[in-house]
Design a protein around this motif. Structure first.
Motif, mmCIF file in Angstrom:
data_model
loop_
_atom_site.group_PDB
_atom_site.id
_atom_site.type_symbol
_atom_site.label_atom_id
_atom_site.label_comp_id
_atom_site.label_asym_id
_atom_site.label_seq_id
_atom_site.Cartn_x
_atom_site.Cartn_y
_atom_site.Cartn_z
ATOM 1 N N UNK A 186 -44.518 -26.459 -31.659
ATOM 2 C CA UNK A 186 -44.876 -25.185 -32.288
ATOM 3 C C UNK A 186 -45.653 -24.298 -31.315
ATOM 4 N N UNK A 187 -46.594 -24.898 -30.572
ATOM 5 C CA UNK A 187 -47.401 -24.121 -29.625
ATOM 6 C C UNK A 187 -46.492 -23.382 -28.644
ATOM 7 N N UNK A 188 -45.536 -24.114 -28.048
ATOM 8 C CA UNK A 188 -44.668 -23.499 -27.039
ATOM 9 C C UNK A 188 -43.644 -22.573 -27.675
ATOM 10 N N UNK A 247 -44.763 -10.460 -22.891
ATOM 11 C CA UNK A 247 -45.682 -9.375 -22.513
ATOM 12 C C UNK A 247 -46.199 -9.598 -21.099
ATOM 13 N N UNK A 253 -48.965 -10.856 -36.088
ATOM 14 C CA UNK A 253 -47.728 -11.528 -35.688
ATOM 15 C C UNK A 253 -46.509 -10.621 -35.784
ATOM 16 N N UNK A 281 -54.393 -21.361 -26.632
ATOM 17 C CA UNK A 281 -53.361 -20.539 -27.290
ATOM 18 C C UNK A 281 -53.227 -20.930 -28.765
ATOM 19 N N UNK A 289 -40.367 -13.974 -30.166
ATOM 20 C CA UNK A 289 -40.438 -12.517 -30.049
ATOM 21 C C UNK A 289 -41.600 -11.917 -30.825
ATOM 22 N N UNK A 290 -41.885 -12.458 -32.042
ATOM 23 C CA UNK A 290 -42.892 -11.805 -32.873
ATOM 24 C C UNK A 290 -44.312 -12.311 -32.617
ATOM 25 N N UNK A 291 -44.468 -13.436 -31.921
ATOM 26 C CA UNK A 291 -45.816 -13.971 -31.747
ATOM 27 C C UNK A 291 -46.179 -14.255 -30.295
ATOM 28 N N UNK A 292 -45.200 -14.296 -29.398
ATOM 29 C CA UNK A 292 -45.439 -14.839 -28.070
ATOM 30 C C UNK A 292 -46.048 -13.866 -27.081
ATOM 31 N N UNK A 293 -46.836 -14.410 -26.176
ATOM 32 C CA UNK A 293 -47.440 -13.596 -25.128
ATOM 33 C C UNK A 293 -46.610 -13.616 -23.847
ATOM 34 N N UNK A 333 -44.098 -20.684 -30.326
ATOM 35 C CA UNK A 333 -44.752 -19.419 -30.639
ATOM 36 C C UNK A 333 -45.179 -18.669 -29.391
ATOM 37 N N UNK A 334 -45.361 -19.373 -28.273
ATOM 38 C CA UNK A 334 -45.705 -18.682 -27.026
ATOM 39 C C UNK A 334 -44.513 -17.857 -26.522
#
Lengths: 274, 303
Positions: free
Chosen positions: B134-136, B149, A36, A24, B142-146, B138-139
């Motif tokens: 940061x990894x978690x 979805x 983004x 990821x 709202x604007x970058x996370x999967x 951004x996961x």
């Protein structure tokens, strides 16, 4: 033999657990910033790009921080290992009062809440003129790395067959030769493993790095990440931050790949069996 | 041997004296370093905590006794941060202990792929905590996370609510530190004698009975040490909340509060009092483990 296959499957699940967040991170670091802001962010980039890495390395905020991180972590590791080596030798080989006290003190330091020192050190360092300098970070890193270094190394030193030194001298070697040719090769793996664990510790710090620095004179990468901006204010900084994160993760991955056995041995011997 | 111990030890030989002296010289740098950088500043914090002292108003420095402590302990912010820290500690340590034990067991039993498994598990251990945060973040953002979805949560804002934000903070903490605890448990697990397992098996004990009656009691020392270290580590949590929420929505922890008062607000009197309280809370936890749960630290100390 069927059960052994199930253990391998369970192992694969753990490997996925460990590596999925890294995939990821890589994916994010190779996304164009326009990915983004979109309404439905996807796991993988729409187009793969290395531009984020180029951008990150063009910003002095990051390159300075990288130099600071490498320099401070290496110097603190070097001093911690040397200081701890003397102590570990004394603990493994000599009988003296204060041994138990030192080991208890190390235990106390390992449990010490570092955030409780942020205020006094902040004030003291400004008085001493070492606030926002390499030295100002090296001193606390060295101190808090010492317990780990002392335990790990003394555990390794205890396993060294020290009588081989005398045996070599009986065989006609000088004291120096016996030390250099017999003891150094036996002790080196323990010292090296300790250095890796100590390096991880210094490389990881964030609390001291944001509390005892104010400019890029000594700010390390973890602290700089918190201040990082995108190429322009209209672009998301996320891919850039992740590109920088990938860069600071590379040394960790290399060390783990190269020295897995030693790191596991160091962690387990130093922390539990003593 | 018995004759040697019966001899009165009046004269300490030169050799023994020399060994003692060398021992002290070799350990002196470690002693000095650890005391100068922790005990001295802590003492300084105790002194500062008795004053009303802000760097923004150095002239207004005055002695107020224990008033700072009184103010903090009556303030909802302290107790809120205390509860947040407590929740994070209990949740992460409990989950890590169970998951870490499963990981340790797999590492013990696996035959094919043992090396790659240990290599992979060391990656979360070695990764920088801020990077993990940061990894978690951004996961789940709202604007970058999967995550939204994948799980059909559309526009759920994980960081807009206390408990969902704490969920992500705990997730990052658990991901990074479970490998460490599993390695400590593995070291305890390999010391459980295999023949005891076999004997229990022969006596008709189920797998669960063997785990609870044989394996766990035999590695109690390793479990308690792992628990103590992880509990204190979790209690000092700072990086994850800082990166993910900056303490918004009641996700501030005690270490974060100490940082904010001392460094951001440069309110050194109040900040020092929080530092001292943080130190005392750590001492209390260690005391409960050592006296209450009889955690044997001699193996850790190495004596």
């Amino acid at each position: 033999m069927k059960t052994s296959r199930w253990w391998t499957v369970a192992g694969l699940v753990i490997v996925a657990y460990s590596l999925f967040p890294l995939v990821w991170m890589l994916s994010l670091s190779m996304k164009p910033p326009s990915d983004i802001v979109s309404g439905e962010p996807q796991f993988l980039p729409t187009t793969w790009t290395f531009d984020n890495f180029t951008e990150v390395f063009s910003q002095s905020l990051f390159t300075r921080a990288l130099i600071n991180s490498i320099g401070i972590a290496l110097i603190a590791t070097l001093f911690a290992v040397v200081v701890a080596m003397f102590a570990a030798y004394a603990i493994a080989r000599l009988d003296f009062r204060g041994k138990r006290l030192l080991l208890s003190l190390a235990l106390g330091i390992a449990m010490f809440p570092q955030a409780a020192l942020v205020g006094p050190l902040f004030n003291m360092w400004r008085g001493l003129g070492i606030y926002d300098t390499w030295l100002g970070l090296i001193i606390p890193y060295l101190t808090f790395a010492l317990p780990l270094s002392i335990w790990t190394m003394s555990a390794f030193f205890r396993q060294i067959p020290w009588e081989m030194e005398q045996a070599a001298q009986v065989d006609g070697a000088t004291a120096w030769q016996a030390f250099r040719k017999v003891i150094v090769p036996l002790a080196a793996p323990g010292v090296f493993t300790t250095a890796i664990l100590t390096f991880f510790f210094c490389w990881n710090d964030f609390l001291f790095a944001i509390s005892l620095t104010s400019t890029d004179a000594a700010r390390t990468v973890p602290a700089a990440l918190a201040f990082f901006q995108g190429a322009s204010q209209f672009e998301s900084p996320v891919p850039y931050i992740m590109a920088a994160a990938v860069v600071v993760t590379i040394p960790v991955v290399i060390l783990v790949l190269a020295f897995q056995r030693r790191i596991v041995a160091g962690l387990t011997s130093g922390a539990v069996k003593g | 041997m018995s004759t040697a111990t019966n001899e009165p030890e009046v004269v300490v030989s030169e050799r023994v004296k020399g060994e003692r002296r060398l021992g002290l010289w070799l350990t002196a740098p470690s002693f000095l370093m650890m005391i100068l950088v922790t005990a001295y500043p802590l003492g300084y914090a105790v002194v500062l905590s008795l004053y009303n002292y802000r760097l923004t108003d150095p002239g207004g420095r005055e002695f107020v006794g224990l008033n700072n402590y009184w103010v903090i302990l009556r303030d909802a912010v302290w107790w809120n941060d205390f509860m947040t820290t407590l929740v994070i500690t209990v949740v992460t340590v409990a989950i890590e202990l169970v998951v870490g034990f499963i990981f340790a067991y797999v590492m013990l039993r696996i035959i094919r792929g043992r090396g790659p498994l240990r290599t992979a598990i060391l990656i979360p251990y070695g990764i920088v905590t801020v990077v993990s945060a940061f990894i978690w973040r951004y996961a789940f953002a709202l604007d970058s996370g999967f995550v939204n979805q994948w799980f059909g949560l559309t526009d759920f804002n994980w960081f807009g609510d206390r408990w969902s934000a704490l969920f992500v903070i705990c997730l990052s903490e658990i991901w990074k530190t479970t490998p460490f605890i599993s390695l400590l448990l593995l070291a305890g697990l390999v010391q459980v004698p295999e023949d005891m397992q076999e004997a229990a098996k022969v006596d008709g004990a189920t797998a669960w009975q063997r785990l609870v009656k044989v394996t766990l009691p035999n590695m109690k020392a390793a479990i308690m040490v792992a628990l103590l270290f992880r509990t204190l580590d979790a209690w000092r949590i700072f990086d994850n909340p800082f990166v993910m929420t900056r303490g918004a929505n009641n996700t501030e922890t005690i270490s974060f509060l100490a940082y904010r008062q001392n460094v951001t607000l440069v309110n050194l009197g109040m900040g020092s009092a929080i530092s001292v309280l943080l130190f005392l809370s750590v001492v209390a936890i260690a005391w409960v483990f050592v006296k209450g749960f009889k955690t044997d630290l001699s193996q850790v100390r190495g004596d």
